[in-house]
Design a protein around this motif. Structure first.
Motif, PDB file in Angstrom:
ATOM      1  N   LEU A 273       0.839  -1.060   0.044  1.00 20.65           N
ATOM      2  CA  LEU A 273       0.004  -0.034  -0.076  1.00 20.65           C
ATOM      3  C   LEU A 273       0.987   1.293  -0.030  1.00 20.65           C
ATOM      4  CD1 LEU A 273      -2.226  -1.362   2.735  1.00 20.65           C
ATOM      5  CD2 LEU A 273      -3.289  -0.769   0.376  1.00 20.65           C
ATOM      6  N   VAL A 274       0.848   2.109  -0.951  1.00 24.40           N
ATOM      7  CA  VAL A 274       1.419   3.234  -1.077  1.00 24.40           C
ATOM      8  C   VAL A 274       0.635   4.539  -1.104  1.00 24.40           C
ATOM      9  CG1 VAL A 274       2.740   5.008  -2.500  1.00 24.40           C
ATOM     10  CG2 VAL A 274       2.867   2.333  -2.918  1.00 24.40           C
ATOM     11  N   PRO A 275       0.741   5.504  -0.231  1.00 20.11           N
ATOM     12  CA  PRO A 275       0.111   6.671   0.048  1.00 20.11           C
ATOM     13  C   PRO A 275      -0.175   7.189  -1.119  1.00 20.11           C
ATOM     14  CG  PRO A 275       1.552   6.774   1.752  1.00 20.11           C
ATOM     15  CD  PRO A 275       2.194   5.410   0.555  1.00 20.11           C
ATOM     16  N   SER A 276      -1.630   7.853  -1.245  1.00 18.93           N
ATOM     17  CA  SER A 276      -1.927   8.282  -2.594  1.00 18.93           C
ATOM     18  C   SER A 276      -1.242   9.570  -3.042  1.00 18.93           C
ATOM     19  CB  SER A 276      -3.603   8.538  -2.531  1.00 18.93           C
ATOM     20  OG  SER A 276      -4.249   7.498  -2.390  1.00 18.93           O
ATOM     21  N   ASP A 277      -0.557  10.470  -2.233  1.00 21.32           N
ATOM     22  CA  ASP A 277       0.115  11.520  -2.453  1.00 21.32           C
ATOM     23  C   ASP A 277       1.521  11.189  -2.787  1.00 21.32           C
ATOM     24  OD1 ASP A 277       1.063  10.965   0.159  1.00 21.32           O
ATOM     25  OD2 ASP A 277       0.643  12.864   0.898  1.00 21.32           O
ATOM     26  N   HIS A 278       1.919   9.952  -2.667  1.00 16.06           N
ATOM     27  CA  HIS A 278       3.403   9.638  -3.076  1.00 16.06           C
ATOM     28  C   HIS A 278       3.426   9.316  -4.438  1.00 16.06           C
ATOM     29  CE1 HIS A 278       6.942   7.006  -3.365  1.00 16.06           C
ATOM     30  NE2 HIS A 278       7.274   7.375  -2.208  1.00 16.06           N
ATOM     31  N   PRO A 279       4.616  10.053  -5.333  1.00 13.51           N
ATOM     32  CA  PRO A 279       4.630   9.778  -6.445  1.00 13.51           C
ATOM     33  C   PRO A 279       4.466   8.402  -7.297  1.00 13.51           C
ATOM     34  CG  PRO A 279       6.401  10.948  -5.717  1.00 13.51           C
ATOM     35  CD  PRO A 279       5.589  10.387  -4.563  1.00 13.51           C
ATOM     36  N   LEU A 280       4.831   7.341  -6.569  1.00 17.54           N
ATOM     37  CA  LEU A 280       4.695   5.848  -7.274  1.00 17.54           C
ATOM     38  C   LEU A 280       3.099   5.674  -7.395  1.00 17.54           C
ATOM     39  CD1 LEU A 280       7.305   3.772  -5.345  1.00 17.54           C
ATOM     40  CD2 LEU A 280       7.046   4.763  -7.689  1.00 17.54           C
ATOM     41  N   ALA A 281       2.243   6.231  -6.530  1.00 16.46           N
ATOM     42  CA  ALA A 281       0.973   5.902  -6.438  1.00 16.46           C
ATOM     43  C   ALA A 281       0.181   6.486  -7.821  1.00 16.46           C
ATOM     44  CB  ALA A 281       0.222   6.688  -5.308  1.00 16.46           C
ATOM     45  N   GLY A 282       0.918   7.440  -8.441  1.00 14.09           N
ATOM     46  CA  GLY A 282       0.444   8.051  -9.498  1.00 14.09           C
ATOM     47  C   GLY A 282       1.097   7.534 -10.725  1.00 14.09           C
ATOM     48  N   VAL A 283       1.522   6.353 -10.537  1.00 15.39           N
ATOM     49  CA  VAL A 283       2.291   5.626 -11.930  1.00 15.39           C
ATOM     50  C   VAL A 283       1.011   4.616 -12.502  1.00 15.39           C
ATOM     51  CG1 VAL A 283       4.025   4.203 -12.820  1.00 15.39           C
ATOM     52  CG2 VAL A 283       4.685   5.742 -10.890  1.00 15.39           C
ATOM     53  N   ARG A 284       0.667   5.182 -13.791  1.00 15.14           N
ATOM     54  CA  ARG A 284      -0.648   4.690 -14.190  1.00 15.14           C
ATOM     55  C   ARG A 284      -0.265   3.495 -15.350  1.00 15.14           C
ATOM     56  NH1 ARG A 284      -5.136   7.735 -12.873  1.00 15.14           N
ATOM     57  NH2 ARG A 284      -6.147   5.585 -13.678  1.00 15.14           N
ATOM     58  N   GLY A 285      -1.338   2.626 -15.612  1.00 15.59           N
ATOM     59  CA  GLY A 285      -1.149   1.865 -16.850  1.00 15.59           C
ATOM     60  C   GLY A 285       0.242   1.020 -16.769  1.00 15.59           C
ATOM     61  N   ALA A 286       0.915   0.877 -17.940  1.00 18.85           N
ATOM     62  CA  ALA A 286       1.886   0.018 -18.152  1.00 18.85           C
ATOM     63  C   ALA A 286       3.280   0.725 -17.790  1.00 18.85           C
ATOM     64  CB  ALA A 286       1.955  -0.957 -19.316  1.00 18.85           C
ATOM     65  N   PHE A 287       3.164   2.007 -17.297  1.00 16.09           N
ATOM     66  CA  PHE A 287       4.477   2.610 -17.005  1.00 16.09           C
ATOM     67  C   PHE A 287       5.154   2.154 -15.711  1.00 16.09           C
ATOM     68  CE2 PHE A 287       2.785   5.385 -20.089  1.00 16.09           C
ATOM     69  CZ  PHE A 287       3.631   6.288 -20.292  1.00 16.09           C
ATOM     70  N   ASN A 288       6.378   2.324 -15.560  1.00 14.41           N
ATOM     71  CA  ASN A 288       7.436   2.000 -14.393  1.00 14.41           C
ATOM     72  C   ASN A 288       7.806   3.317 -14.106  1.00 14.41           C
ATOM     73  OD1 ASN A 288       9.171  -0.979 -15.640  1.00 14.41           O
ATOM     74  ND2 ASN A 288       6.953  -0.673 -15.304  1.00 14.41           N
ATOM     75  N   ALA A 289       8.365   3.055 -12.703  1.00 16.39           N
ATOM     76  CA  ALA A 289       8.979   4.051 -11.970  1.00 16.39           C
ATOM     77  C   ALA A 289       9.825   3.513 -10.852  1.00 16.39           C
ATOM     78  CB  ALA A 289       8.108   5.093 -11.267  1.00 16.39           C
ATOM     79  N   VAL A 290      11.097   4.090 -10.806  1.00 21.52           N
ATOM     80  CA  VAL A 290      12.059   3.511  -9.607  1.00 21.52           C
ATOM     81  C   VAL A 290      12.510   4.798  -8.885  1.00 21.52           C
ATOM     82  CG1 VAL A 290      14.127   2.259  -9.157  1.00 21.52           C
ATOM     83  CG2 VAL A 290      12.688   1.640 -11.334  1.00 21.52           C
ATOM     84  N   PHE A 291      12.605   4.724  -7.583  1.00 22.38           N
ATOM     85  CA  PHE A 291      13.213   5.560  -6.567  1.00 22.38           C
ATOM     86  C   PHE A 291      14.506   5.184  -6.146  1.00 22.38           C
ATOM     87  CE2 PHE A 291       9.215   7.762  -5.945  1.00 22.38           C
ATOM     88  CZ  PHE A 291       9.467   9.120  -5.779  1.00 22.38           C
ATOM     89  N   VAL A 292      15.390   5.878  -6.157  1.00 26.20           N
ATOM     90  CA  VAL A 292      16.935   5.618  -5.742  1.00 26.20           C
ATOM     91  C   VAL A 292      17.148   6.367  -4.529  1.00 26.20           C
ATOM     92  CG1 VAL A 292      19.236   5.226  -5.944  1.00 26.20           C
ATOM     93  CG2 VAL A 292      17.550   4.680  -7.825  1.00 26.20           C
ATOM     94  N   GLU A 293      17.484   6.246  -3.321  1.00 26.49           N
ATOM     95  CA  GLU A 293      17.764   6.891  -2.287  1.00 26.49           C
ATOM     96  C   GLU A 293      19.093   6.617  -1.992  1.00 26.49           C
ATOM     97  OE1 GLU A 293      15.317   5.824   0.928  1.00 26.49           O
ATOM     98  OE2 GLU A 293      13.437   6.019  -0.155  1.00 26.49           O
ATOM     99  N   ALA A 294      20.252   7.705  -2.030  1.00 30.43           N
ATOM    100  CA  ALA A 294      21.560   7.806  -2.006  1.00 30.43           C
ATOM    101  C   ALA A 294      21.735   8.782  -0.739  1.00 30.43           C
ATOM    102  CB  ALA A 294      22.396   7.959  -3.263  1.00 30.43           C
ATOM    103  N   GLU A 295      23.033   8.555  -0.274  1.00 26.46           N
ATOM    104  CA  GLU A 295      23.402   9.527   0.953  1.00 26.46           C
ATOM    105  C   GLU A 295      23.636  10.779   0.392  1.00 26.46           C
ATOM    106  OE1 GLU A 295      26.742   8.073   3.024  1.00 26.46           O
ATOM    107  OE2 GLU A 295      25.592   6.644   4.228  1.00 26.46           O
TER     108      GLU A 295
END
Length: 434
Positions: A273-295
């Motif tokens: 479950l991803v909060p609706s205001d998180h960017p990943l929640a808005g990834v629609r259809g067959a699209f992909n999205a990847v977050f990378v967190e670095a120091e």
């Protein structure tokens, strides 16, 4: 050593949806590619199973069933046939004969990448695989090269377009899982056998590749904790929306510390479950999205089309230009980096928040009994929501927890299910991105 000839020979293994587009781009953009590379790219053959099948825009004279011979006469071999064998044998044969290799084969890289990396390193040739993860999205090169001077803490994303489409249709159109999968198949997003997508195998292979790159550690698909979306219902999706969240199939690779203090990494694929205001929640259809967190870099997001012939071919051609330039000018791209050799921690030590949905008797004291079980297992409650159901003697409890380990949560759920006042544990879902 720099390549002396005025052209480079390119062999293509596979001519399906992606291979056809690669062949087309090599032909149609020949002049532009030559200018970028410093030499012409000559497509010398395309290995296929059936040379008689019609392939629009592909010169039939290039087709051959003799892949073994083809890879021995190329400077660059592009493998888009998929599967473990004969792809592995052909790639190793190509490397042995001095060819650089570009592959989109996530399954092979996740199962036996180190064998390929070692062979390429020993032969002094390139092995590039941008198209193996997230289609056209440039994610492999940024993690492998752009962030080489940083310390990656976490990679989190939607890396399978089929399951994202299915969950999106369930959320927006109210379809059940089977209906949404059939629609995805009709549009060409899902294969006739959708197992690799809906059971999470495709996402797990990509997670293994990303984890290997991000944490300089060899991670295979067998190291990835995997859960697909087949257990999800339209009711799960509706409940998610009612609590301000969206269901996504996520791939997660992160640094973590086990209960005994061991520092390592965890790699998992599961619905969350991803909060609706998180960017990943808005990834629609067959699209992909990847977050990378670095120091040092902080949060980076990569978004785009994660599949399809043309988008994947774009990533393949980007790799072809890179390895071809190395052939022309000398030099090599990055090799495998596994110096960190971090342990892959057990899945049950992962820590996150959870949403547990229970069907209980509608009577006083039920919540107190459930809360007592959570407390006994060291799991604290963040919020509780109760809803009535048509049966006057039944209520639904929706409990969201604070961060807890998988081990603690699993023990909690088992104990709760044994309570006389609990009719059923309807669902247990993780909460991520908050």
């Amino acid at each position: 050593m720099p390549h002396q000839s005025g052209s480079l020979r390119v062999a293509l293994l596979g001519c399906g949806v992606v291979g056809t587009q690669v062949a087309r781009l090599l032909t149609e953009q020949a002049d532009d590619l030559a200018a970028r590379v410093g030499a012409r790219l000559e497509l010398v053959g395309i290995a296929v199973r059936d040379t008689t099948a019609e392939r629009e825009g592909v010169d039939p004279a290039l087709l051959t069933q003799d892949a073994d011979e083809l890879v021995t006469r190329a400077d660059v071999v592009v493998e888009v046939m998929g599967g473990i064998e004969p792809a592995r044998t052909l790639i190793l044969r190509a490397i042995e004969h001095g060819a650089s290799v570009v592959t989109a084969n996530k399954a092979l890289l996740a199962a036996d990448g180190p064998t390929l990396y070692a062979a390429a390193d020993a032969a002094g040739v390139d092995l590039y695989f941008e198209a193996a993860v997230a289609g056209a999205i440039p994610i492999v090169r940024p993690v492998r090269e752009s962030l080489a001077g940083d310390r990656v803490q976490r990679v989190l994303g939607i890396v399978n377009g089929t399951t994202n489409y299915v969950l999106d249709k369930m959320a927006t159109d109210g379809l059940d899982l089977d209906q949404a999968v059939k629609e995805a198949q009709a549009l060409g997003y899902a294969e006739a056998d959708p197992t690799a997508d809906v059971e999470g195998y495709d996402a797990a292979a990509k997670a293994a590749i990303l984890a290997s790159l991000a944490f300089h550690t060899r991670v295979s698909i067998d190291d990835v904790h995997r859960e697909g979306i087949t257990g999800l219902t339209a009711d799960d999706v509706a409940w998610a929306a009612s609590t301000g969240r969206t269901l996504k199939l996520l791939a997660i690779a992160e640094r973590n510390t086990a209960d005994d203090g061991t520092e390592g990494i965890q790699v998992r694929v599961h619905p969350a479950l991803v909060p609706s205001d998180h960017p990943l929640a808005g990834v629609r259809g067959a699209f992909n999205a990847v977050f990378v967190e670095a120091e040092a870099a902080g949060e980076l997001m990569f978004y785009g089309r994660g599949a399809g012939g043309a988008p994947t071919a774009s990533a393949v051609l980007g790799d072809v230009v890179s390895v071809a330039r190395h052939r022309v000018l000398g030099g090599r791209g990055p090799v495998e980096s596994s110096y960190a050799d971090l342990p892959v921690l057990p899945a049950d030590s992962a820590r996150t928040r959870y949403q547990v949905r229970l069907e209980v008797r509608d009577q006083p004291g039920v919540l107190a009994q459930v809360a007592a079980v959570l407390a006994e297992h060291g799991v604290s409650i963040e919020s509780v929501r109760q809803s009535a159901v048509p049966d006057d003697h039944v209520a639904l409890l929706l409990i969201t927890t604070h961060t807890a380990s998988e081990r603690a949560l699993s023990g909690t759920v088992e104990a709760i299910s044994g309570l006389d006042v609990v009719r059923a544990v309807v669902s247990v879902l993780r909460v991520e991105g908050a």
